[in-house]
Enzyme design. Sequence first.
Site, PDB file in Angstrom:
ATOM      1  N   LYS A 106       0.759  -1.159   0.357  1.00 50.07           N
ATOM      2  CA  LYS A 106      -0.054  -0.289   0.042  1.00 50.07           C
ATOM      3  C   LYS A 106       0.131   1.105   0.328  1.00 50.07           C
ATOM      4  O   LYS A 106       2.270   1.144   0.310  1.00 50.07           O
ATOM      5  CB  LYS A 106      -0.867   0.151   1.090  1.00 50.07           C
ATOM      6  CG  LYS A 106      -1.428  -0.990   1.415  1.00 50.07           C
ATOM      7  CD  LYS A 106      -2.827  -1.504   0.414  1.00 50.07           C
ATOM      8  CE  LYS A 106      -3.391  -2.669   1.085  1.00 50.07           C
ATOM      9  NZ  LYS A 106      -4.743  -3.172   0.068  1.00 50.07           N
TER      10      LYS A 106
HETATM   11  C1  LIG Z   1      -5.499  -4.959   0.473  1.00 46.26           C
HETATM   12  C2  LIG Z   1      -7.537  -4.000   0.776  1.00 46.26           C
HETATM   13  C3  LIG Z   1      -7.877  -4.465   1.844  1.00 46.26           C
HETATM   14  C4  LIG Z   1      -7.620  -5.578   2.961  1.00 46.26           C
HETATM   15  O1  LIG Z   1      -6.760  -4.864   3.416  1.00 46.26           O
HETATM   16  P1  LIG Z   1      -5.716  -5.798   4.956  1.00 46.26           P
HETATM   17  O2  LIG Z   1      -5.036  -4.841   4.972  1.00 46.26           O
HETATM   18  O3  LIG Z   1      -5.132  -6.845   3.247  1.00 46.26           O
HETATM   19  O4  LIG Z   1      -6.658  -6.487   5.374  1.00 46.26           O
HETATM   20  C5  LIG Z   1      -9.504  -4.039   2.110  1.00 46.26           C
HETATM   21  N1  LIG Z   1     -10.062  -3.612   0.730  1.00 46.26           N
HETATM   22  C6  LIG Z   1      -9.227  -3.374  -0.464  1.00 46.26           C
HETATM   23  C7  LIG Z   1     -10.025  -2.529  -1.428  1.00 46.26           C
HETATM   24  C8  LIG Z   1      -8.083  -3.250  -0.204  1.00 46.26           C
HETATM   25  O5  LIG Z   1      -7.238  -2.877  -1.538  1.00 46.26           O
END
Ligand SMILES: *Cc1c(COP(=O)(O)O)cnc(C)c1O
Length: 374
Positions: free
Chosen positions: A189
């Site tokens: 991210k």
């Molecule tokens: C990464 C992501 C999540 C979940 O995040 P995690 O930290 O991996 O649980 C939820 N929604 C979207 C659109 C994402 O890209």
Amino acid sequence: MAGAADSEPIPLAKPEIGPREEELVLAVLRSGRLSLGPMGERFERAFAAWLGVEDAVAVSSGTTALHLGVRALGWGAGDEVLTSPFSFVASANCLLYEGARPVFCDVDPETLDLDPAAAADAAGERTAGILPVHIFGYPAAMPALEALAARHGLGLLEDACEALGAVDAEGRRVGARGNLATFAFYANKQLTTGEGGMIVPRHGADAARLRSERNQGRAAEMGWLDHGGLGFNYRLSDLAAALGVAQLERLDAMLADRARVAALYERGLAGVEGLRTPLPARGEEVRSWFVYAVQLPEEVDRDAAIGRLAERAIAAKAYLPCIHLFPHLRELGYREGQFPVAEAASARSLALPFFPSMGESQVARVCEALAASI
Ligand SMILES: *Cc1c(COP(=O)(O)O)cnc(C)c1O
């Protein structure tokens, strides 16, 4: 002669971790307070300040942030929630955790976000809310979705897990419109804590409930083994929060670097026949670059293209599969052909290597290899 740089593997994503991250993690290790300590609070305050909101509640992942958001809105059995099939599976799973039904609606072909007109068509008796996803960092059509929510008295939970730093049609930062909004800090991210998440509450009552539920149902004034209701262990450790504090200090620079790499791609791919590159901005809307996903021309065999890129040590990935076609959602009756725009995007989209430290020559290598592969 081909240099070593020409065969060096280029990964899909790569976090930026430096001396400041090491320093703050080490400080937490040496402090002896590894969870629920001062670093967690510092991360929450710094995050809220950066986003321009009053408060933010740190949790263990984006998924747990979404789960607590669903609970805060009271969505459960018998409730239907309008959401996008073109997303990461967590944005639908969080509804299933509480027995609510995801009602998928097709996406806008340009932004790939939930299409407000499709959402309006799907709103009915049982609709309790809307869960828009700012997919690939492109801001969802919040003004239209908020108007729809107001017309039907619906709750709103924004999945901003891919959109930290995006700006919406009214010039506001995604997650700062006063709706519950979630962010995620997995290693790919825009900001990472390894694993982690954040949820922006609407008001003080939300914040208190979220802080209690992430910590086994303990209210702020309660002792260690006191529980005011059902809760979870969705806490973020202070080690992770230390990473978050360090990452926030350089978030603006990392976002600028992502935009720089995206611009290099846009130029590098401009001449490739039939290829569609992602929309960077439109009006006041600004994408926060999360991935760089192109849409391949229809006649191109995507798996073969991925294979040819792999031969040149370049990672690429089909991105994303539609959620409604996973087995546990097919069980609810979803099938191919229901959401043609999302399914077409899903069938043709390809994520290319994308991270802030990507150099010009690396981007050029990917562009050349892609052009040669399709
Ligand atoms: C990464 C992501 C999540 C979940 O995040 P995690 O930290 O991996 O649980 C939820 N929604 C979207 C659109 C994402 O890209």
